[in-house]
Design a protein around this motif. Structure first.
Motif, mmCIF file in Angstrom:
data_model
loop_
_atom_site.group_PDB
_atom_site.id
_atom_site.type_symbol
_atom_site.label_atom_id
_atom_site.label_comp_id
_atom_site.label_asym_id
_atom_site.label_seq_id
_atom_site.Cartn_x
_atom_site.Cartn_y
_atom_site.Cartn_z
ATOM 1 N N ASP A 91 44.553 48.371 43.704
ATOM 2 C CA ASP A 91 43.306 48.607 42.983
ATOM 3 C C ASP A 91 42.156 48.798 43.973
ATOM 4 O OD1 ASP A 91 41.515 48.928 40.985
ATOM 5 O OD2 ASP A 91 41.442 46.821 40.396
ATOM 6 N N GLU A 92 41.975 50.046 44.426
ATOM 7 C CA GLU A 92 40.951 50.346 45.424
ATOM 8 C C GLU A 92 39.548 50.387 44.823
ATOM 9 O OE1 GLU A 92 42.106 53.994 47.212
ATOM 10 O OE2 GLU A 92 43.941 53.174 48.047
ATOM 11 N N ASN A 93 39.441 50.683 43.535
ATOM 12 C CA ASN A 93 38.137 50.802 42.896
ATOM 13 C C ASN A 93 37.802 49.591 42.038
ATOM 14 O OD1 ASN A 93 37.674 53.374 44.000
ATOM 15 N ND2 ASN A 93 38.886 54.316 42.392
ATOM 16 N N GLY A 94 38.581 48.536 42.151
ATOM 17 C CA GLY A 94 38.330 47.334 41.371
ATOM 18 C C GLY A 94 37.139 46.562 41.911
ATOM 19 N N PRO A 95 36.656 45.607 41.139
ATOM 20 C CA PRO A 95 35.480 44.840 41.572
ATOM 21 C C PRO A 95 35.730 44.049 42.857
ATOM 22 C CG PRO A 95 36.398 43.945 39.544
ATOM 23 C CD PRO A 95 37.111 45.216 39.812
ATOM 24 N N SER A 137 37.668 44.921 45.359
ATOM 25 C CA SER A 137 37.623 45.852 46.488
ATOM 26 C C SER A 137 36.193 46.243 46.838
ATOM 27 C CB SER A 137 38.435 47.102 46.171
ATOM 28 O OG SER A 137 39.787 46.778 45.989
ATOM 29 N N VAL A 138 35.394 46.480 45.820
ATOM 30 C CA VAL A 138 33.988 46.849 46.064
ATOM 31 C C VAL A 138 33.258 45.698 46.750
ATOM 32 C CG1 VAL A 138 31.806 47.470 44.961
ATOM 33 C CG2 VAL A 138 33.943 48.475 44.142
ATOM 34 N N ALA A 139 33.462 44.480 46.264
ATOM 35 C CA ALA A 139 32.807 43.311 46.872
ATOM 36 C C ALA A 139 33.283 43.093 48.299
ATOM 37 C CB ALA A 139 33.074 42.069 46.027
ATOM 38 N N GLY A 160 19.993 50.369 53.305
ATOM 39 C CA GLY A 160 19.394 50.103 51.999
ATOM 40 C C GLY A 160 20.311 50.467 50.839
ATOM 41 N N LEU A 161 21.583 50.222 50.994
ATOM 42 C CA LEU A 161 22.560 50.601 49.976
ATOM 43 C C LEU A 161 22.848 49.494 48.956
ATOM 44 C CD1 LEU A 161 25.162 52.415 52.267
ATOM 45 C CD2 LEU A 161 23.472 53.459 50.762
ATOM 46 N N GLU A 162 22.072 48.433 48.979
ATOM 47 C CA GLU A 162 22.342 47.317 48.068
ATOM 48 C C GLU A 162 22.324 47.737 46.599
ATOM 49 O OE1 GLU A 162 20.022 47.126 50.495
ATOM 50 O OE2 GLU A 162 20.295 45.301 51.639
ATOM 51 N N PRO A 163 21.324 48.522 46.146
ATOM 52 C CA PRO A 163 21.336 48.922 44.723
ATOM 53 C C PRO A 163 22.561 49.771 44.350
ATOM 54 C CG PRO A 163 19.164 49.281 45.673
ATOM 55 C CD PRO A 163 20.074 48.938 46.801
ATOM 56 N N ASP A 164 22.939 50.663 45.259
ATOM 57 C CA ASP A 164 24.109 51.501 45.009
ATOM 58 C C ASP A 164 25.386 50.651 44.918
ATOM 59 O OD1 ASP A 164 25.592 54.064 44.884
ATOM 60 O OD2 ASP A 164 26.367 53.373 46.836
ATOM 61 N N ARG A 165 25.559 49.697 45.824
ATOM 62 C CA ARG A 165 26.742 48.824 45.815
ATOM 63 C C ARG A 165 26.747 47.936 44.575
ATOM 64 N NH1 ARG A 165 30.423 51.116 48.249
ATOM 65 N NH2 ARG A 165 31.535 49.173 48.195
ATOM 66 N N TYR A 166 25.545 47.507 44.149
ATOM 67 C CA TYR A 166 25.437 46.681 42.947
ATOM 68 C C TYR A 166 25.881 47.477 41.720
ATOM 69 C CZ TYR A 166 23.398 44.088 39.086
ATOM 70 O OH TYR A 166 23.222 43.427 37.904
ATOM 71 N N LYS A 172 27.843 50.120 41.645
ATOM 72 C CA LYS A 172 29.280 50.386 41.751
ATOM 73 C C LYS A 172 30.084 49.151 41.359
ATOM 74 C CE LYS A 172 32.630 52.633 44.711
ATOM 75 N NZ LYS A 172 32.906 53.318 45.946
ATOM 76 N N TYR A 173 29.614 47.988 41.775
ATOM 77 C CA TYR A 173 30.307 46.738 41.440
ATOM 78 C C TYR A 173 30.267 46.461 39.936
ATOM 79 C CZ TYR A 173 31.502 41.796 41.279
ATOM 80 O OH TYR A 173 32.077 40.602 40.977
ATOM 81 N N THR A 174 29.101 46.629 39.313
ATOM 82 C CA THR A 174 28.993 46.352 37.872
ATOM 83 C C THR A 174 29.812 47.345 37.058
ATOM 84 O OG1 THR A 174 26.921 47.592 37.776
ATOM 85 C CG2 THR A 174 26.761 45.200 37.991
ATOM 86 N N GLU A 175 29.870 48.613 37.472
ATOM 87 C CA GLU A 175 30.698 49.599 36.771
ATOM 88 C C GLU A 175 32.182 49.243 36.897
ATOM 89 O OE1 GLU A 175 29.720 53.437 38.320
ATOM 90 O OE2 GLU A 175 27.656 53.338 37.588
ATOM 91 N N ALA A 176 32.590 48.841 38.085
ATOM 92 C CA ALA A 176 33.991 48.452 38.285
ATOM 93 C C ALA A 176 34.323 47.209 37.479
ATOM 94 C CB ALA A 176 34.249 48.204 39.770
ATOM 95 N N LEU A 177 33.384 46.291 37.386
ATOM 96 C CA LEU A 177 33.603 45.062 36.625
ATOM 97 C C LEU A 177 33.746 45.356 35.139
ATOM 98 C CD1 LEU A 177 33.856 42.077 37.284
ATOM 99 C CD2 LEU A 177 31.417 41.838 36.884
ATOM 100 N N LYS A 178 32.904 46.242 34.609
ATOM 101 C CA LYS A 178 33.000 46.611 33.194
ATOM 102 C C LYS A 178 34.328 47.307 32.902
ATOM 103 C CE LYS A 178 28.049 47.143 32.515
ATOM 104 N NZ LYS A 178 26.964 48.128 32.345
ATOM 105 N N LYS A 179 34.706 48.227 33.761
ATOM 106 C CA LYS A 179 35.967 48.961 33.585
ATOM 107 C C LYS A 179 37.160 48.016 33.680
ATOM 108 C CE LYS A 179 38.679 52.521 35.855
ATOM 109 N NZ LYS A 179 38.769 53.360 37.032
#
Length: 189
Positions: free
Chosen positions: A46-50, A52-54, A68-74, A76-83
Motif C-alpha cells: 500500500d504505497e498510497n495509504g496513510p 506510507s504518506v506519514a 513549505g510542503l506541509e499543507p500539501d502533505r496534510y 494527501k494524508y487526509t485523502e488517503a485516510l478517507k479512502k
C-alpha cells in the motif's frame, strides 16, 4: 516418534484424543499465520495509504519543511485516510473474525486436551496418575515441537528442483575465460 510411543504407553486414551484434536489446532495455526502474512504483505504493497504518506513525510521532514510542503502533505494524508477508512471497515471486520476463529480453534483445542486429561484422572484413578498425564502431555508436546521445527525446513518441490537445475547449469557450463589456456594475446611488457 519415541515421545508419541511413550505418550500412548503411559496414557493411551489421552494420546489418542490429543492426536484427534491436533488437526483442528493445526488448522487454526495455519489460518493465523496466513492472516499475519497477508496483513504484512498488504501493508508493504500500500504505497498510497496513510501510513506510507506519514512515513514518507517524516523521513523527508527537512525537505518538506524547507519547501513549505506541509499543507500539501496534510491534504494527501487526509485523502488517503478517507479512502483507506471506507474500504477497511469490512476488511478489518472479516480479518478480525478469521483471526478470532483461528484463536478459537487453538484455545478450545488446548482446553479440550486438558479437560480430557483431567476427566481421565478423576474417573479412572486406578489406571492413570497425574505423572502419567504429565509424561503423556510432555511427550506429545515435545513431538509436536519437533514436528513444527522440521516443517520449517520443508520446501516446495518444484522450487527446489528449479534451484538445483540452476546450480547444475552453473557448475557444468564451460567458462568463456580459461585461465589455464595458452591461447590469446599476451602482454610481454
Amino acid at each position: 516418534l519415541v515421545a508419541v510411543v511413550l505418550a500412548f504407553i503411559f496414557m493411551w486414551p489421552f494420546a489418542l484424543f490429543f492426536l484427534g484434536v491436533l488437526p483442528f489446532m493445526g488448522l487454526g495455526s495455519i489460518l493465523e499465520s496466513r492472516l499475519d502474512n497477508e496483513s504484512d504483505e498488504a501493508a508493504e504493497e500500500d504505497e498510497n495509504g496513510p501510513g506510507s504518506v506519514a512515513l514518507e513525510s517524516m523521513t523527508y521532514i527537512r525537505t518538506v519543511a524547507s519547501l513549505g510542503l506541509e499543507p500539501d502533505r496534510y491534504l494527501k494524508y487526509t485523502e488517503a485516510l478517507k479512502k483507506y477508512n471506507k474500504a477497511s471497515v469490512m476488511r478489518n471486520f472479516l480479518a478480525g473474525m478469521s483471526y478470532g476463529f483461528s484463536e478459537l480453534l487453538q484455545q478450545w483445542g488446548a482446553a479440550l486436551i486438558f479437560w480430557w486429561g483431567g476427566w481421565l484422572l478423576v474417573n479412572y484413578p486406578e489406571h492413570f496418575t497425574s505423572d502419567d498425564f504429565m509424561i503423556s502431555l510432555s511427550g506429545l508436546l515435545l513431538a509436536l515441537n519437533g514436528l513444527s521445527l522440521a516443517a520449517h525446513g520443508v520446501t516446495n518441490k518444484s522450487e527446489a528442483e528449479a534451484a538445483a537445475k540452476r546450480i547444475a547449469t552453473l557448475i557444468n557450463r564451460q567458462s568463456s575465460i580459461d585461465p589455464l589456456s595458452e591461447e590469446g594475446a599476451k602482454n610481454l611488457d
